[in-house]
Design an enzyme around this catalytic site. Structure first.
Site, PDB file in Angstrom:
ATOM      1  CG  ASP A  74      -1.969  -1.613   0.962  1.00  0.00           C
ATOM      2  OD1 ASP A  74      -2.259  -1.670   0.071  1.00  0.00           O
ATOM      3  OD2 ASP A  74      -2.325  -1.771   2.182  1.00  0.00           O
ATOM      4  N   GLY A  75       0.812   2.461  -0.588  1.00  0.00           N
ATOM      5  CA  GLY A  75       0.991   4.189  -0.618  1.00  0.00           C
ATOM      6  C   GLY A  75       1.857   3.807  -2.319  1.00  0.00           C
ATOM      7  CB  CYS A  76       3.112   1.748  -4.498  1.00  0.00           C
ATOM      8  SG  CYS A  76       4.153   1.360  -3.210  1.00  0.00           S
ATOM      9  CB  ALA A  77       1.176   6.440  -7.823  1.00  0.00           C
ATOM     10  CB  SER A  78       3.152   1.554  -9.781  1.00  0.00           C
ATOM     11  OG  SER A  78       3.514   2.622 -10.604  1.00  0.00           O
TER      12      SER A  78
END
Length: 136
Positions: A48-52
């Site tokens: 979690d916390g990644c744009a990808s």
């Protein structure tokens, strides 16, 4: 405290003068990384916390940390490959002692990644630290 594999990446980055060349090298590192089994790309391994889309699956053997990782974005796959070089084979008890921010700063990543990518990279590092702590 960096691994030999990470030191080799740092040396290559020192050799590459232009950030465009470094960026291409990060992508090449990602392309060279073995693909993660799609069966492991599940919510439990998603970062979690990644744009990808990013997945990290820990592999612990003989008290040493390793992981498989993958992303749907090539530059992020390259960042995963760099993190793999930084953490692979490190004793579980030493994973938290690695100053990932300082090591990655040696590559200039802190200056050349977008804020979204930087946030995602921090999320990946934190996930690796938590996985190692849980395994130890």
């Amino acid at each position: 405290m960096a691994t030999k594999a990470f030191e080799e990446i740092a040396e290559t980055f020192d050799f590459l003068d232009d950030w465009e060349d470094r960026y291409r090298h990060v992508i090449e590192l990602g392309k060279a990384m073995p693909p993660m089994d799609p069966a492991l790309q599940v919510p439990a391994t998603k970062v979690d916390g990644c744009a990808s889309q990013v997945w990290i699956m820990p592999v612990v053997q003989d008290g040493r940390f390793d992981f498989q990782g993958d992303s749907d974005a090539m530059i992020v796959r390259g960042l995963i490959a760099i993190l793999h070089a930084l953490y692979s084979g490190v004793p579980l008890t030493e994973v938290r002692a690695i100053d990932a921010q300082a090591e990655l700063a040696r590559l200039g990543l802190d200056e050349h990644l977008s804020s979204q990518r930087s946030n995602g990279l921090r999320a990946m590092v934190e996930r690796i630290r938590l996985l190692a702590a849980d395994a130890g």
